[in-house]
Design a protein around this motif. Structure first.
Motif, PDB file in Angstrom:
ATOM      1  N   ASP A  16       0.816  -1.209   0.000  1.00 46.69           N
ATOM      2  CA  ASP A  16       0.000   0.000   0.000  1.00 46.69           C
ATOM      3  C   ASP A  16       0.852   1.261   0.000  1.00 46.69           C
ATOM      4  O   ASP A  16       0.467   2.286  -0.554  1.00 46.69           O
ATOM      5  CB  ASP A  16      -0.940   0.022   1.208  1.00 46.69           C
ATOM      6  N   VAL A  19       1.609   2.801  -3.322  1.00 47.36           N
ATOM      7  CA  VAL A  19       0.501   3.466  -4.000  1.00 47.36           C
ATOM      8  C   VAL A  19      -0.175   4.391  -2.982  1.00 47.36           C
ATOM      9  O   VAL A  19      -1.147   4.010  -2.341  1.00 47.36           O
ATOM     10  CB  VAL A  19      -0.513   2.431  -4.546  1.00 47.36           C
ATOM     11  N   ALA A  21      -2.046   7.029  -3.287  1.00 47.41           N
ATOM     12  CA  ALA A  21      -3.378   7.543  -3.606  1.00 47.41           C
ATOM     13  C   ALA A  21      -3.951   6.741  -4.764  1.00 47.41           C
ATOM     14  O   ALA A  21      -3.218   6.102  -5.517  1.00 47.41           O
ATOM     15  CB  ALA A  21      -3.297   9.009  -3.976  1.00 47.41           C
ATOM     16  N   ALA A  22      -5.266   6.793  -4.911  1.00 54.84           N
ATOM     17  CA  ALA A  22      -5.923   6.068  -5.994  1.00 54.84           C
ATOM     18  C   ALA A  22      -7.113   6.870  -6.501  1.00 54.84           C
ATOM     19  O   ALA A  22      -7.776   7.567  -5.730  1.00 54.84           O
ATOM     20  CB  ALA A  22      -6.384   4.702  -5.505  1.00 54.84           C
ATOM     21  N   PHE A  23      -7.368   6.798  -7.809  1.00 56.48           N
ATOM     22  CA  PHE A  23      -8.548   7.413  -8.403  1.00 56.48           C
ATOM     23  C   PHE A  23      -9.692   6.421  -8.321  1.00 56.48           C
ATOM     24  O   PHE A  23      -9.531   5.241  -8.632  1.00 56.48           O
ATOM     25  CB  PHE A  23      -8.309   7.758  -9.876  1.00 56.48           C
ATOM     26  N   LEU A  24     -10.857   6.910  -7.938  1.00 53.03           N
ATOM     27  CA  LEU A  24     -12.062   6.094  -7.886  1.00 53.03           C
ATOM     28  C   LEU A  24     -13.203   6.899  -8.499  1.00 53.03           C
ATOM     29  O   LEU A  24     -13.112   8.113  -8.633  1.00 53.03           O
ATOM     30  CB  LEU A  24     -12.406   5.733  -6.433  1.00 53.03           C
ATOM     31  N   ASP A  39     -17.666   3.241  -6.668  1.00 50.10           N
ATOM     32  CA  ASP A  39     -17.502   2.044  -7.506  1.00 50.10           C
ATOM     33  C   ASP A  39     -18.574   0.992  -7.251  1.00 50.10           C
ATOM     34  O   ASP A  39     -18.312  -0.210  -7.338  1.00 50.10           O
ATOM     35  CB  ASP A  39     -16.116   1.432  -7.296  1.00 50.10           C
ATOM     36  N   LEU A 120     -10.307  11.183  -5.452  1.00 51.50           N
ATOM     37  CA  LEU A 120      -8.923  10.831  -5.160  1.00 51.50           C
ATOM     38  C   LEU A 120      -8.909  10.336  -3.716  1.00 51.50           C
ATOM     39  O   LEU A 120      -9.242  11.089  -2.802  1.00 51.50           O
ATOM     40  CB  LEU A 120      -8.004  12.037  -5.327  1.00 51.50           C
ATOM     41  N   ARG A 121      -8.584   9.058  -3.529  1.00 44.07           N
ATOM     42  CA  ARG A 121      -8.541   8.489  -2.183  1.00 44.07           C
ATOM     43  C   ARG A 121      -7.132   8.574  -1.653  1.00 44.07           C
ATOM     44  O   ARG A 121      -6.176   8.203  -2.322  1.00 44.07           O
ATOM     45  CB  ARG A 121      -8.975   7.019  -2.209  1.00 44.07           C
ATOM     46  N   ASN A 122      -6.989   9.067  -0.432  1.00 45.27           N
ATOM     47  CA  ASN A 122      -5.652   9.130   0.143  1.00 45.27           C
ATOM     48  C   ASN A 122      -5.230   7.750   0.639  1.00 45.27           C
ATOM     49  O   ASN A 122      -6.047   6.832   0.723  1.00 45.27           O
ATOM     50  CB  ASN A 122      -5.583  10.164   1.275  1.00 45.27           C
ATOM     51  N   GLN A 123      -3.970   7.617   0.939  1.00 43.01           N
ATOM     52  CA  GLN A 123      -3.450   6.338   1.427  1.00 43.01           C
ATOM     53  C   GLN A 123      -4.200   5.957   2.695  1.00 43.01           C
ATOM     54  O   GLN A 123      -4.390   6.755   3.591  1.00 43.01           O
ATOM     55  CB  GLN A 123      -1.961   6.438   1.730  1.00 43.01           C
TER      56      GLN A 123
END
Length: 134
Positions: A16, A19, A21-24, A39, A120-123
């Motif tokens: 983790d 990565v 951050a992640a786009f959702l 999602d 944008l999801r933070n870690q």
């Protein structure tokens, strides 16, 4: 068993960290309180959602846009560069695009039920920033 679970946890945290951050993608399912289904898997609400002012309904201080007050009207635009595509022309200003309510503020409509948004999801997934509508 405890050692095996600890090793799995360390491996996952390590993965983790690569990565941050992640786009959702999500859909607004309620506005009061703001709730977004992410999602089609889970809902987020409350302090987990970070919303910029452009996506919050309300009046905000700003500069004046000439031609917007008391719309609809037309606003002349000067041409330039000698190209026909940039010749002088008018833009019709529609009520849908009315932002100024007075000379010093803008109104934002905010998010509405059914809006599709990119997040944008933070870690760690503890908060989600609404980047915009899709």
């Amino acid at each position: 068993m405890a050692l095996l679970e600890t090793m799995k946890k360390v491996a996952k945290q390590s993965q983790d960290a690569a990565v941050p951050a992640a786009f959702l993608f999500g859909n607004v399912t309620a506005t009061s309180p703001l709730t977004i289904r992410v999602d089609n898997r889970f809902d987020i609400t409350g302090e987990a959602i970070v919303v910029m002012k452009q996506f919050r309904a309300g009046y905000y201080p700003t500069h004046q846009h000439s031609g917007f007050k008391n719309a609809p009207t037309t606003e002349p635009k000067a041409g330039g560069a000698g190209d026909a595509a940039f010749a002088s022309h008018d833009h019709t200003l529609k009520n849908d695009y009315l932002t100024n309510t007075d000379d010093t503020s803008e109104y934002y409509y905010g998010l509405a039920v059914g809006d599709k948004v990119v997040l944008l999801r933070n870690q760690g997934g503890q908060s989600f920033l609404v980047l915009g509508r899709v």
